[in-house]
Design an enzyme around this catalytic site. Structure first.
Site, mmCIF file in Angstrom:
data_model
loop_
_atom_site.group_PDB
_atom_site.id
_atom_site.type_symbol
_atom_site.label_atom_id
_atom_site.label_comp_id
_atom_site.label_asym_id
_atom_site.label_seq_id
_atom_site.Cartn_x
_atom_site.Cartn_y
_atom_site.Cartn_z
ATOM 1 C CE LYS A 1 -0.221 0.036 5.006
ATOM 2 N NZ LYS A 1 -0.879 -0.470 6.197
ATOM 3 N NE ARG B 1 -7.494 0.354 10.272
ATOM 4 C CZ ARG B 1 -6.250 0.226 9.812
ATOM 5 N NH1 ARG B 1 -5.432 1.271 9.811
ATOM 6 N NH2 ARG B 1 -5.810 -0.926 9.353
ATOM 7 C CE1 TYR C 1 11.059 32.958 -1.958
ATOM 8 C CE2 TYR C 1 11.274 30.596 -1.543
ATOM 9 C CZ TYR C 1 10.912 31.644 -2.376
ATOM 10 O OH TYR C 1 10.413 31.374 -3.622
ATOM 11 C CG MET D 1 7.303 23.833 -4.917
ATOM 12 S SD MET D 1 6.232 24.614 -6.106
ATOM 13 C CE MET D 1 5.132 25.522 -5.043
HETATM 14 C C1 LIG Z 1 -0.094 -1.537 6.789
HETATM 15 C C2 LIG Z 1 -0.665 -2.798 7.209
HETATM 16 C C3 LIG Z 1 0.155 -3.903 7.449
HETATM 17 C C4 LIG Z 1 1.671 -3.839 7.385
HETATM 18 O O1 LIG Z 1 2.189 -3.039 8.436
HETATM 19 P P1 LIG Z 1 3.755 -2.940 8.701
HETATM 20 O O2 LIG Z 1 3.875 -2.345 10.056
HETATM 21 O O3 LIG Z 1 4.297 -1.998 7.673
HETATM 22 O O4 LIG Z 1 4.314 -4.298 8.554
HETATM 23 C C5 LIG Z 1 -0.463 -5.105 7.785
HETATM 24 N N1 LIG Z 1 -1.809 -5.188 7.875
HETATM 25 C C6 LIG Z 1 -2.634 -4.150 7.659
HETATM 26 C C7 LIG Z 1 -4.099 -4.329 7.771
HETATM 27 C C8 LIG Z 1 -2.098 -2.920 7.332
HETATM 28 O O5 LIG Z 1 -2.908 -1.877 7.125
#
Ligand SMILES: *Cc1c(COP(=O)(O)O)cnc(C)c1O
Length: 396
Positions: free
Chosen positions: A48, A147, A288, A336
């Protein structure tokens, strides 16, 4: 109008910086993680956040070449990108966002996904029935993260529903996520979560409704709580060569009396070049505003990297980069698109010299952790802020 993103087409060599992914480092990390697991535990590579900033299109083929065959994403768009850059068979799992419109694509491509509410489960069944392909669903259980996830009390109803619609719904998984396994301060909360999850698993087994794959552990839980490995672990940050927290690392080193102070290797490096050099007289302000005053005559190197490229503004007057094997400081505000650094003491510096923002140069290193401590971002955040349009390349 046809909306599109990532429709950029620029020659990579035109970019002002580049990101390099090290194959050796990834292989090393995967081997380290594998050594923590029993041989029959599956490994899911969490990609992700654009593979934690490494770039899905670069990282996934690299991981595949290192033997990874399971990828987890947050959303359907990421899964779509992963699917398009795979060269062999692999399982894809969406852990978060997937809409009704995206389910048809997911189900027809056997992309698996979390369900954490009844409405999503019903949608999955409807779509699966319509296209006559089973939906491979993972029931996410609420164990204390608060969550997403079904309450454990809903399990009987869920099992019943999946049984009734067994041609449309395949119970591919049961899962949960821990609320901060990287910190000892959450120990009790995570302990309760582990207990609730274990109970749910046992209950399902008693009902003869054990899902194919039971999984709970992220990086921190994988290292700290081997009892959470079950059938699969979902590993993000560790595979990229970072610890989820300093605590996790220290605890690991103590428990294992490890000789190697860091059994992980950073996969990513970030490099740019000196764009310009100039001298500044004593008594002048640099950049700046008035945040930096030259007390002595100075040589300033300008680097074509700024907050638009993910180099945080909070590194103003704080950040460090490497030039000619020397650590030099950012002077003035991060702009930037550029930063200025103090190159006064590097006599040989020339326009075009390599600048390392993250990585090694002549035996010196800037790690993401030291870089992000300055900017008070943790590894996760800093990495994912690296924009899509910096070219990524794989090196040995
Ligand atoms: C991001 C995530 C992981 C991985 O987390 P890490 O700490 O980067 O290993 C595993 N499970 C879920 C549901 C996540 O959102």
């Amino acid at each position: 109008m046809k909306p599109s993103y990532a429709n950029i087409s620029v020659k990579p060599s035109f970019a002002t910086s580049r990101l390099e992914l090290s194959r050796q480092a990834l292989e090393h990390n995967l081997a380290f993680i594998r050594r923590q697991l029993k041989p029959d535990v599956r490994y899911s590579s969490v990609v992700k956040g654009n593979a934690y900033g490494h770039g899905i299109e670069e990282f996934v083929p690299l991981a595949e070449a290192c033997g990874v065959d399971h990828f987890s994403t947050f959303s359907a768009d990421e899964a779509y990108r992963v699917k398009n850059c795979l060269s062999g068979p692999a399982t894809l799992l969406i852990m978060g966002m997937i809409d009704r419109e995206q389910m048809e694509w997911a189900i027809s491509n056997q992309v698996e996904f979390y369900v954490f509410d009844l409405e999503r489960l019903e949608h999955a069944r409807e779509v699966a029935e319509r296209i006559r392909r089973p939906a491979r669903v993972h029931l996410e259980l609420e164990t204390g993260m608060n969550r997403t996830g079904f309450e454990p009390e809903q399990l009987p109803q869920l099992v019943e529903y999946c049984r009734t619609h067994s041609r449309a719904l395949t119970l591919a998984g049961l899962c949960t996520h821990f609320a901060g396994a990287e910190s000892i301060s959450n120990f009790l909360r995570v302990k309760h979560q582990r207990k609730y999850f274990r109970r749910a698993k046992k209950w399902l087994e008693k009902q003869n409704a054990r899902p194919e794959c039971i999984h709970a552990a992220c990086s921190a839980a994988t290292i700290r709580h081997p009892d959470t490995h079950y059938d699969m672990v979902r590993i993000g940050i560790l595979q990229y060569g970072f610890w989820p927290s300093p605590e996790t690392r220290i605890e690991y080193l103590q428990k294992n009396q490890a000789e190697d102070k860091n059994p992980l290797r950073r996969v990513i490096s970030w490099k740019s070049r000196v764009m310009d050099l100039k001298t500044v007289k004593a008594g002048e302000h640099i950049g700046y505003g008035t945040t930096y005053l030259a007390n002595d005559p100075m040589k300033i190197a300008t680097i074509p990297i700024g907050y638009a490229h993910g180099f945080s503004r909070s590194l103003s007057n704080q950040g460090r980069v490497l030039i000619r094997g020397r650590r030099v400081s950012v002077v003035g505000m991060v702009n930037m698109n550029v930063i200025m650094v103090d190159a006064t003491h590097i006599q040989e510096v020339e326009r075009g010299d390599e600048v390392v923002l993250i990585g090694h140069q002549d035996g010196k290193e800037i790690s993401v952790a030291s870089f992000s401590e300055f900017s008070s971002q943790v590894n996760y955040e800093m990495l994912t802020r690296l924009p899509l349009d910096i070219p990524r390349m794989t090196i040995e």
